[in-house]
Design an enzyme around this catalytic site. Structure first.
Site, PDB file in Angstrom:
ATOM      1  N   TYR A 210       0.819  -1.215   0.000  1.00  0.00           N
ATOM      2  CA  TYR A 210       0.000   0.000   0.000  1.00  0.00           C
ATOM      3  C   TYR A 210       0.850   1.261   0.000  1.00  0.00           C
ATOM      4  O   TYR A 210       0.422   2.299  -0.490  1.00  0.00           O
ATOM      5  CB  TYR A 210      -0.906   0.029   1.240  1.00  0.00           C
ATOM      6  CG  TYR A 210      -2.170  -0.765   1.112  1.00  0.00           C
ATOM      7  CD1 TYR A 210      -2.138  -2.146   0.982  1.00  0.00           C
ATOM      8  CD2 TYR A 210      -3.413  -0.139   1.130  1.00  0.00           C
ATOM      9  CE1 TYR A 210      -3.303  -2.881   0.886  1.00  0.00           C
ATOM     10  CE2 TYR A 210      -4.586  -0.862   1.031  1.00  0.00           C
ATOM     11  CZ  TYR A 210      -4.531  -2.233   0.916  1.00  0.00           C
ATOM     12  OH  TYR A 210      -5.694  -2.943   0.820  1.00  0.00           O
TER      13      TYR A 210
ATOM     14  N   LYS B 129       3.948 -15.258   3.488  1.00  0.00           N
ATOM     15  CA  LYS B 129       4.223 -16.063   2.293  1.00  0.00           C
ATOM     16  C   LYS B 129       5.738 -16.276   2.261  1.00  0.00           C
ATOM     17  O   LYS B 129       6.429 -15.908   1.304  1.00  0.00           O
ATOM     18  CB  LYS B 129       3.695 -15.331   1.043  1.00  0.00           C
ATOM     19  CG  LYS B 129       3.719 -16.138  -0.233  1.00  0.00           C
ATOM     20  CD  LYS B 129       2.695 -17.266  -0.267  1.00  0.00           C
ATOM     21  CE  LYS B 129       2.860 -18.086  -1.550  1.00  0.00           C
ATOM     22  NZ  LYS B 129       1.994 -19.304  -1.554  1.00  0.00           N
TER      23      LYS B 129
ATOM     24  N   ASP C 185      -2.021 -18.624   1.588  1.00  0.00           N
ATOM     25  CA  ASP C 185      -2.975 -19.460   0.835  1.00  0.00           C
ATOM     26  C   ASP C 185      -3.610 -20.507   1.753  1.00  0.00           C
ATOM     27  O   ASP C 185      -4.820 -20.729   1.730  1.00  0.00           O
ATOM     28  CB  ASP C 185      -2.326 -20.089  -0.410  1.00  0.00           C
ATOM     29  CG  ASP C 185      -0.984 -20.749  -0.127  1.00  0.00           C
ATOM     30  OD1 ASP C 185      -0.471 -20.650   1.005  1.00  0.00           O
ATOM     31  OD2 ASP C 185      -0.436 -21.386  -1.061  1.00  0.00           O
TER      32      ASP C 185
ATOM     33  N   ASP D  43      -6.160  -7.289   4.379  1.00  0.00           N
ATOM     34  CA  ASP D  43      -7.292  -6.728   3.643  1.00  0.00           C
ATOM     35  C   ASP D  43      -8.126  -7.861   3.057  1.00  0.00           C
ATOM     36  O   ASP D  43      -9.353  -7.898   3.198  1.00  0.00           O
ATOM     37  CB  ASP D  43      -6.771  -5.808   2.534  1.00  0.00           C
ATOM     38  CG  ASP D  43      -7.902  -5.220   1.708  1.00  0.00           C
ATOM     39  OD1 ASP D  43      -8.873  -4.723   2.311  1.00  0.00           O
ATOM     40  OD2 ASP D  43      -7.822  -5.276   0.464  1.00  0.00           O
TER      41      ASP D  43
ATOM     42  N   ASP E 220     -12.042  -9.608   4.599  1.00  0.00           N
ATOM     43  CA  ASP E 220     -13.294  -9.717   3.839  1.00  0.00           C
ATOM     44  C   ASP E 220     -13.778 -11.162   3.833  1.00  0.00           C
ATOM     45  O   ASP E 220     -14.968 -11.439   3.987  1.00  0.00           O
ATOM     46  CB  ASP E 220     -13.110  -9.252   2.381  1.00  0.00           C
ATOM     47  CG  ASP E 220     -13.418  -7.771   2.196  1.00  0.00           C
ATOM     48  OD1 ASP E 220     -13.131  -6.987   3.127  1.00  0.00           O
ATOM     49  OD2 ASP E 220     -13.935  -7.399   1.124  1.00  0.00           O
TER      50      ASP E 220
HETATM   51  C1  IPM Z   1     -10.415  -1.643   3.812  1.00  0.00           C
HETATM   52  C2  IPM Z   1     -10.621  -1.078   2.429  1.00  0.00           C
HETATM   53  C3  IPM Z   1      -9.471  -0.140   2.092  1.00  0.00           C
HETATM   54  C4  IPM Z   1      -8.170  -0.933   2.149  1.00  0.00           C
HETATM   55  C5  IPM Z   1      -9.607   0.604   0.747  1.00  0.00           C
HETATM   56  C6  IPM Z   1     -10.909   1.359   0.641  1.00  0.00           C
HETATM   57  C7  IPM Z   1      -8.451   1.530   0.492  1.00  0.00           C
HETATM   58  O1  IPM Z   1     -10.739  -2.105   1.504  1.00  0.00           O
HETATM   59  O2  IPM Z   1     -10.370  -0.857   4.769  1.00  0.00           O
HETATM   60  O3  IPM Z   1     -10.329  -2.862   3.961  1.00  0.00           O
HETATM   61  O4  IPM Z   1      -7.797  -1.575   1.166  1.00  0.00           O
HETATM   62  O5  IPM Z   1      -7.522  -0.915   3.198  1.00  0.00           O
HETATM   63 MN    MN Z   2     -10.779  -4.119   2.391  1.00  0.00          MN
END
Ligand code: IPM
Ligand code: MN
Length: 369
Positions: A141, A191, A223, A247, A251
């Site tokens: 990032y 990794k 993985d 990240d 999710d």
């Molecule tokens: C998160 C989001 C952010 C990230 C984006 C919006 C930049 O996906 O907070 O998980 O990738 O960190």
């Molecule tokens: Mn995210």
């Protein structure tokens, strides 16, 4: 307690969900006689429209002089044509960097009432309790160099994954300290079979672990971690990982609990702590009053826990969320498999605020006997 909270509603569903988080915090302040002061500032696409910058200087300064920052979400499709440094997402990254919080805590715990909304079988979804500790200021990032150039007439794009031992060390300590208050297990995700950054990550985590002899440490490749998360999520207590892996895995982990809309986060370790739901701006459902505000509300609970050290009040909000779900109320994203009653964003916020009052009464009655 007196708290000055900078509120950055942002884009898409951000303003709708933060409004409900603020509502619940106001209720908590009412009940306990706290003084919470909220001030809203533009960020993301909303700020680009108003001033051309996704994070105006005035917004960052206001955040730096607040006790905590609450963010809704950033991201707007009408900004997709802009270069990376001018997009709403760049504003969020500048905010994270400006505030300096390097440890992003994303708790994933199942609600009994939502087990049927999970894509996993009830017996797997039911008893998950994971704290993801995501490094937030390093890796791909922020690594330099980055860019797009052209070589021999063909485009070349590049990003840099970079970590220093001290960046790894500080977030590792946050993970181990958190594990000491939980089930005392840290799983570090990397990794290391391919990446040098991951080799340094694994070495550093192993070295710091020696300071925490009561915490069990294991390592997984990313993985394999993705696979274990969906087949055997109970094996995880604290999951420690670098920025991009965190990240992606958060999710994935979020849907175990029923919906991405449920997940909260706290970013700590910097000058001012930042609280935001894990979900994005969801432009497809923005403005329709159907977004799930529970991730934002649970982030407000984290604010009370980590910034204000109001543990009882934080627990009350979390208990109120569970009560409202137990009573059968659902926003559309968590309605699957439930016979419950569908409610709007605002209704859900009101229900949690009311339940907070009830939960606080119960706690007082309990302490009195
Ligand atoms: C998160 C989001 C952010 C990230 C984006 C919006 C930049 O996906 O907070 O998980 O990738 O960190
Ligand atoms: Mn995210």
């Amino acid at each position: 307690m007196q708290l000055k909270i900078a509120v950055l509603p942002g884009d898409g569903v951000g303003p709708e969900v933060t409004e409900q988080a603020v509502r619940v915090l106001r209720e908590v302040a009412n009940i306990h006689g706290h003084n919470f002061l909220f001030e809203a500032y533009p960020a993301g696409g909303a700020a680009i429209k108003a001033s051309g910058s996704p994070l105006p200087r005035t917004t960052l300064d206001a955040c730096l002089s607040a006790d905590a920052v609450m963010l809704g979400a950033v991201g707007a499709p009408e900004c997709d044509h802009l270069s990376f440094d001018k997009r709403p997402e760049a504003g969020l990254l500048q905010l994270r960097q400006g505030l300096g919080g390097f440890a992003n805590l994303r708790p994933v715990s199942s609600y009994r009432a939502l087990a049927d909304a999970s894509p996993l079988r009830r017996e797997i979804a039911e008893t998950v309790d994971i704290l993801i500790v995501r490094e937030l200021l390093g890796g791909l990032y922020f690594g330099e160099p980055r860019g797009i150039s052209s070589q021999n007439g063909s485009s070349v794009a590049f990003n840099t994954m970079r970590y220093s031992a001290s960046e790894i060390e500080r977030v590792t300590r946050v993970a181990f300290e958190a594990a000491m208050k939980r089930r005392r297990k840290v799983t570090s995700v990397d990794k290391a079979n391919v990446l040098e950054t991951s080799q340094l990550w694994r070495q550093t985590v192993t070295r710091i672990a020696a300071d925490y002899p009561r915490v069990e440490l294991d390592h997984l490749y990313v993985d394999a971690a993705a696979m274990h998360l969906i087949t055997n999520p109970q094996r995880f207590d604290v999951m420690l990982t670098e920025n991009l892996f965190g990240d992606i895995l958060s999710d994935e982990a979020s849907v175990i609990t029923g919906s991405l809309g449920m997940l909260a986060s706290a970013t700590i370790g910097g000058a001012v702590d930042l609280y935001e739901p894990v979900h994005g701006s969801a432009p497809d459902i923005a403005g329709r009053g159907v977004a799930n505000p529970l991730g934002a509300i649970a982030s407000a609970a984290m604010l009370l826990r980590y910034t204000a050290h109001l543990e009882d009040e934080a627990n009350d909000i979390e208990a109120a969320i569970a009560d409202v779900l137990d009573a059968g109320y659902r926003t559309v994203d968590i309605a699957r498999g439930a016979a419950g009653q569908m409610v709007s964003t605002v209704e859900m916020g009101k229900l949690v605020a009311e339940a907070v009052a009830g939960v606080a009464d119960m706690r007082h009655a309990y302490h009195a006997v």
